[in-house]
Scaffold this motif. Structure first.
Motif, PDB file in Angstrom:
ATOM      1  N   ASN A  61       0.823  -1.216   0.000  1.00  0.00           N
ATOM      2  CA  ASN A  61       0.000   0.000   0.000  1.00  0.00           C
ATOM      3  C   ASN A  61       0.854   1.263   0.000  1.00  0.00           C
ATOM      4  O   ASN A  61       0.479   2.277  -0.596  1.00  0.00           O
ATOM      5  N   SER A  62       2.000   1.192   0.638  1.00  0.00           N
ATOM      6  CA  SER A  62       2.845   2.375   0.790  1.00  0.00           C
ATOM      7  C   SER A  62       3.465   2.838  -0.531  1.00  0.00           C
ATOM      8  O   SER A  62       3.938   3.978  -0.618  1.00  0.00           O
ATOM      9  N   LYS A  64       1.885   2.029  -3.752  1.00  0.00           N
ATOM     10  CA  LYS A  64       0.899   2.020  -4.837  1.00  0.00           C
ATOM     11  C   LYS A  64       0.775   3.405  -5.457  1.00  0.00           C
ATOM     12  O   LYS A  64       0.703   4.413  -4.751  1.00  0.00           O
TER      13      LYS A  64
END
Length: 117
Positions: A61-62, A64
């Motif tokens: 997620n960090s 994306k």
């Protein structure tokens, strides 16, 4: 055995870009998973991006929207395009080659990425 050679790390200012490469050689299965991990000082190694020979990709997620993993299956090479880099992206980045079953796993030697002004 599979040998992995990484390149492309370095020092970059916040907001900048880098492209990492990882070339695999040796006893390579045609179907495999290649991934990028990173490890910052004092932290556990974490997965950044994953790519399969079937075309699937996944990202932490960090990263994306900022990082893109791609591969050239003919060259057995995987790339990590890193844009909009942040100081928290500073880490040693490792390439990993795996079979789909995970019974064989190989790591590269790591390449340092430092994001600092």
């Amino acid at each position: 055995q599979v040998q992995l050679v990484e390149s492309g790390g370095g020092l970059v200012q916040p907001g900048g870009s880098l492209r990492l490469s990882c070339a695999a050689s040796g006893n390579i299965f045609s179907s495999n998973v290649m991934a990028w991990y990173r490890q910052a000082p004092g932290k556990q190694r974490e997965v950044v991006a994953v790519s399969t020979t079937g075309g699937s990709t996944n990202y932490a997620n960090s990263v994306k929207g900022r990082f893109t993993i791609s591969r050239d299956n003919a060259k057995n090479t995987v790339y990590l395009q890193m844009n909009s880099l942040k100081p928290e992206d500073t880490a040693v980045y490792y390439c990993k080659w795996s079979t789909y079953t995970g019974d064989r796993n190989y790591w590269g030697q790591g390449t340092q990425v430092t994001v600092s002004s």
